[in-house]
Design a protein around this motif. Structure first.
Motif, short mmCIF file in Angstrom:
data_model
loop_
_atom_site.label_atom_id
_atom_site.label_comp_id
_atom_site.label_asym_id
_atom_site.label_seq_id
_atom_site.Cartn_x
_atom_site.Cartn_y
_atom_site.Cartn_z
N LEU A 1 16.03 2.73 1.31
CA LEU A 1 16.27 3.68 2.39
C LEU A 1 17.76 3.98 2.55
O LEU A 1 18.15 5.10 2.90
N LEU A 2 18.61 2.99 2.28
CA LEU A 2 20.05 3.16 2.50
C LEU A 2 20.77 3.80 1.32
O LEU A 2 21.99 3.89 1.31
N THR A 3 20.01 4.27 0.33
CA THR A 3 20.63 4.95 -0.81
C THR A 3 20.85 6.43 -0.54
O THR A 3 21.48 7.12 -1.35
N GLY A 4 20.33 6.93 0.58
CA GLY A 4 20.49 8.35 0.91
C GLY A 4 19.41 9.24 0.36
O GLY A 4 19.50 10.47 0.46
N LYS A 5 18.37 8.64 -0.22
CA LYS A 5 17.30 9.44 -0.84
C LYS A 5 16.30 9.98 0.17
O LYS A 5 15.54 10.90 -0.14
N TYR A 6 16.27 9.38 1.36
CA TYR A 6 15.22 9.74 2.31
C TYR A 6 15.82 10.36 3.57
O TYR A 6 16.96 10.08 3.95
N SER A 7 15.03 11.20 4.23
CA SER A 7 15.48 11.90 5.43
C SER A 7 14.36 11.87 6.48
O SER A 7 13.30 11.28 6.26
N ARG A 8 14.59 12.55 7.59
CA ARG A 8 13.58 12.59 8.65
C ARG A 8 12.30 13.29 8.19
O ARG A 8 11.23 13.02 8.73
N ALA A 9 12.42 14.15 7.20
CA ALA A 9 11.23 14.82 6.68
C ALA A 9 10.26 13.81 6.05
O ALA A 9 9.05 14.04 6.01
N ASP A 10 10.80 12.69 5.59
CA ASP A 10 9.95 11.67 4.97
C ASP A 10 9.17 10.86 5.98
O ASP A 10 8.29 10.07 5.60
N LEU A 11 9.47 11.03 7.27
CA LEU A 11 8.73 10.32 8.30
C LEU A 11 7.34 10.90 8.50
O LEU A 11 6.44 10.23 9.00
N ALA A 12 7.16 12.14 8.10
CA ALA A 12 5.86 12.80 8.27
C ALA A 12 4.85 12.28 7.24
O ALA A 12 5.20 11.97 6.10
N GLY A 13 3.61 12.18 7.67
CA GLY A 13 2.53 11.78 6.76
C GLY A 13 2.59 10.34 6.31
O GLY A 13 2.12 10.02 5.22
N GLN A 14 3.15 9.47 7.13
CA GLN A 14 3.24 8.07 6.73
C GLN A 14 1.88 7.39 6.68
O GLN A 14 1.73 6.38 6.00
N GLU A 15 0.90 7.93 7.38
CA GLU A 15 -0.41 7.32 7.34
C GLU A 15 -0.95 7.31 5.92
O GLU A 15 -1.59 6.36 5.47
N GLU A 16 -0.67 8.41 5.18
CA GLU A 16 -1.13 8.49 3.80
C GLU A 16 -0.26 7.67 2.86
O GLU A 16 -0.70 7.18 1.84
N GLN A 17 1.03 7.52 3.23
CA GLN A 17 1.97 6.84 2.36
C GLN A 17 2.04 5.34 2.60
O GLN A 17 2.58 4.60 1.79
N ASN A 18 1.50 4.90 3.73
CA ASN A 18 1.71 3.52 4.16
C ASN A 18 0.88 2.53 3.34
O ASN A 18 -0.08 1.94 3.81
N SER A 19 1.24 2.36 2.08
CA SER A 19 0.54 1.44 1.20
C SER A 19 1.51 0.83 0.21
O SER A 19 2.26 1.54 -0.46
N ALA A 20 1.49 -0.49 0.11
CA ALA A 20 2.39 -1.18 -0.82
C ALA A 20 2.04 -0.89 -2.27
O ALA A 20 2.83 -1.13 -3.17
N SER A 21 0.84 -0.37 -2.51
CA SER A 21 0.43 -0.10 -3.88
C SER A 21 0.65 1.36 -4.26
O SER A 21 0.30 1.78 -5.35
N GLY A 22 1.24 2.14 -3.37
CA GLY A 22 1.47 3.55 -3.63
C GLY A 22 2.84 3.83 -4.20
O GLY A 22 3.37 3.08 -5.02
N SER A 23 3.45 4.94 -3.77
CA SER A 23 4.76 5.34 -4.25
C SER A 23 5.85 4.45 -3.67
O SER A 23 5.60 3.61 -2.81
N ARG A 24 7.09 4.65 -4.16
CA ARG A 24 8.22 3.90 -3.62
C ARG A 24 8.38 4.19 -2.14
O ARG A 24 8.65 3.29 -1.34
#
Length: 271
Positions: free
Chosen positions: A134-157
């Protein structure tokens, strides 16, 4: 100040000053070149095995020449303190390294684990010093949306970061501040985040999680980053954890007046 893991041990596997193997010559009896692990870390206390058995068993490994030193990770401060005290009392091999999650995102270890490490001579090796990326600057507030679908340790970074609880409004706010300061000091956000961990005197070296040579080179550039006092204050303000009991209680003016009768007495703070 108590001894702690020197930086050259991380770089070259040197032995800490004053530490001797059982034969007194700095080399465990029966050991062979390349046949032992330098500093293995107990990944975490299982909450079941008595700490006496753990410390005694680890000491056996050192005396047999199987390992050089002992580290520990992901264990409560009170349990590590009990282990270290027991080792000192019985003349067993002490713990010299502590691997814990520590970053601008995760600073709650400053309450107990970091001060304990300094007092008891354990060098701290922070893992996830970039907050999972998160502290590499790759993510923004737009990435906060849709976390329900992303919230998996077996998914994407991104999903792994969300599942670990780091991709939050607070986390993104901290990452934005890191990115701003990176622009001001002509460094990458990752370099600023890593350089900040090295400001803590208990830290020996963060554990780097680079996947490519380019990322590794960038991470190592943190050694050349100089953060000004104003930068440090901004990073501290945006990431400071809430105080816990008993610190929150004994830090109040009323309690300090009861302790010191109104006198101004400097206290020791290990940050």
């Amino acid at each position: 100040m108590p001894p702690r893991l020197p930086r050259d041990l991380v770089k070259a596997g040197a032995r800490p000053r004053g530490h001797r193997a059982p034969d007194g010559r700095g080399t465990p009896p029966g050991s062979l070149p390349g046949s032992s692990v330098r500093v293995p870390a107990l990944h975490g206390w299982d909450g079941t095995t008595p700490h006496e058995e753990i410390v005694r068993g680890l000491d056996d490994l050192v005396r047999a020449g199987k390992v050089g030193y002992i580290g520990i990770s992901n264990t409560p401060a009170w349990r590590i303190s009990a282990m270290q005290t027991l080792a000192e009392l019985r003349g067993w091999t002490p713990l010299i390294a502590l691997q814990i999650e520590y970053s601008l995102i995760q600073r709650t270890v400053e309450h107990e684990l970091m001060p304990m490490a300094r007092e008891m001579g354990l060098g701290v090796l922070p893992w996830s010093a970039l907050g999972g990326g998160l502290l590499t600057g790759k993510y923004s507030r737009a990435d906060l949306a849709g976390q329900e679908e992303q919230n998996s340790a077996s998914g994407s970074r991104k999903g792994v970061i969300a599942a670990s609880g780091q991709l939050t409004e607070r986390g993104v706010t901290i990452a934005e501040t890191v990115k701003e300061i990176a622009g001001e000091v002509d460094a990458s956000p990752a370099q600023v985040a890593l350089a900040w961990t090295l400001l803590n005197p208990a830290v020996v070296s963060p554990v780097l999680g680079a996947r490519t040579a380019r990322q590794l080179e960038d991470n190592l550039g943190a050694l050349d980053v100089v953060l000004g006092e104003e930068h440090i204050q901004r990073l501290d303000a945006v990431s400071r954890p809430e105080p816990l009991f008993p610190t929150a209680f004994i830090s109040t003016p009323m309690v300090r007046d009861l302790m010191f009768g109104g006198a101004r007495v400097p206290t020791r703070h290990h940050h």
